[in-house]
Motif scaffolding. Sequence first.
Motif, mmCIF file in Angstrom:
data_model
loop_
_atom_site.group_PDB
_atom_site.id
_atom_site.type_symbol
_atom_site.label_atom_id
_atom_site.label_comp_id
_atom_site.label_asym_id
_atom_site.label_seq_id
_atom_site.Cartn_x
_atom_site.Cartn_y
_atom_site.Cartn_z
ATOM 1 N N SER A 41 -12.222 -23.203 21.994
ATOM 2 C CA SER A 41 -11.888 -24.457 22.658
ATOM 3 C C SER A 41 -11.134 -25.375 21.700
ATOM 4 O O SER A 41 -10.343 -26.209 22.145
ATOM 5 C CB SER A 41 -13.129 -25.117 23.247
ATOM 6 O OG SER A 41 -14.001 -25.483 22.233
ATOM 7 N N PHE A 44 -7.594 -24.296 22.162
ATOM 8 C CA PHE A 44 -7.078 -24.836 23.431
ATOM 9 C C PHE A 44 -6.740 -26.323 23.286
ATOM 10 O O PHE A 44 -5.718 -26.789 23.790
ATOM 11 C CB PHE A 44 -8.109 -24.675 24.547
ATOM 12 C CG PHE A 44 -8.319 -23.249 24.989
ATOM 13 C CD1 PHE A 44 -7.306 -22.323 24.932
ATOM 14 C CD2 PHE A 44 -9.547 -22.847 25.494
ATOM 15 C CE1 PHE A 44 -7.497 -21.015 25.344
ATOM 16 C CE2 PHE A 44 -9.752 -21.538 25.905
ATOM 17 C CZ PHE A 44 -8.725 -20.625 25.829
ATOM 18 N N ILE A 67 -3.752 -22.743 29.568
ATOM 19 C CA ILE A 67 -5.103 -23.016 29.066
ATOM 20 C C ILE A 67 -6.136 -22.697 30.155
ATOM 21 O O ILE A 67 -7.202 -22.148 29.866
ATOM 22 C CB ILE A 67 -5.219 -24.483 28.592
ATOM 23 C CG1 ILE A 67 -4.363 -24.695 27.347
ATOM 24 C CG2 ILE A 67 -6.662 -24.842 28.290
ATOM 25 C CD1 ILE A 67 -4.124 -26.145 27.002
#
Lengths: 105, 306
Positions: A41, A44, A67
Amino acid sequence: MIPSATLFGLAGAALVGIGLYGFLAHAHLLRRLLSFNVLGSGVFLMFGAAAWRSPILGADAVPHALIITGIVVKLAGSALAIALLVQLARATRRAALPEDEGRPP
Amino acid sequence: MISTALDLVLVALLVAAALAAVGARGLFAGVVFFVAYGVFVAIAWLRLDAIDVALAEAAIGAGLTGVLLLGAVGHLTRAGAGAPPRRPAIPLALACAGISVMLGWAFLSLPDAPGLQVPVAAALPGSGSTNPVTSVLLNFRAFDTLLESIVLLAVLVGVWALAPDAAWGGRPGLVQRVRPDGVLAGFGRLLPPLGLLVGVYLVWAGTKQPGGAFQGGTVLAAVWLLAAMAGVTRAPRVTSLVLRIALVAGPVLFLAVGMAGALGGSFLGLRPDWAAALVLTIEVGLTLSIASALALLVLGPPERAA
């Protein structure tokens, strides 16, 4: 006044480091998977913040779409990893790989 | 000024929750911190104007991943599986901090460059959707999305392949024992109708506003999981034909539309005058497949023949 994208891009960089540390330092496989999710994450977040590099035009939809695809694939990969590690735990009563416990693999 | 302060608080919470999730003493505590972390990440996406991503992160990153991890903690506890403790490693921590600093420096030195906003906006009329993210997912970069929907099926085959031979044909997941007057039983009846409404709305709204098959499908998967955990419904057998049709509906519809496009000149190309109807068709098929695949992935392989 710092742009949000700069702050969250830097936060993403910090999250990558935190996730990588957890992934390498833990022997417990579920904790490794959790750390790897934190790392993912972070990547991302850096990518999404980079979608904001042109403040006049606003956010770029292409990274956002990529994403979303990435988040779904990340869940699928985690589900497979968990199914495998539960099988390993049932077979060996351990949640770590043999080489991490000082045993021959 | 106030927005920068809000961002700084959010970044601090993000980093603190990530540190707590990775470094928590207990496994269960780590998972709980990870769920909180997922919520903070979703709020960060809102601050970056990525509402579609925020919806996906809240539903998948915080919601379904949390259920998956909690389920794994339960399985590992029942199996009595332990692991050696974390190695105290200061050089490793310093190396990881160094990697973060280098990444941050690289991020700051990125040149100011326009992205693909202008070409996307130019191609938006006739793409079948006025939500640019949906247009990218189902039209401009449809190949990614098609392969992704197939990846979900491949992973489900992988998870099911781990089922014991004796359990094949059974229902996935464990039997839940629910107190009839408990919180779970109550919420299991109260929330599914609301969740159903939200899920279907997100799919429908996705062609014009933030939302779409991924976000709506995840909410529907969560509704199904909640109903299954509360004992209101039972997961179908893995050999159920209806279930398998739902699982392949999205990729099959997507491929059919792609092949029809190939006859018209380009594989996965959508004719501008039909694009809106085709996008909605693909969305509905994908929603069915994503909802059932995600729910089954979280439930895991069948554990017993029944």
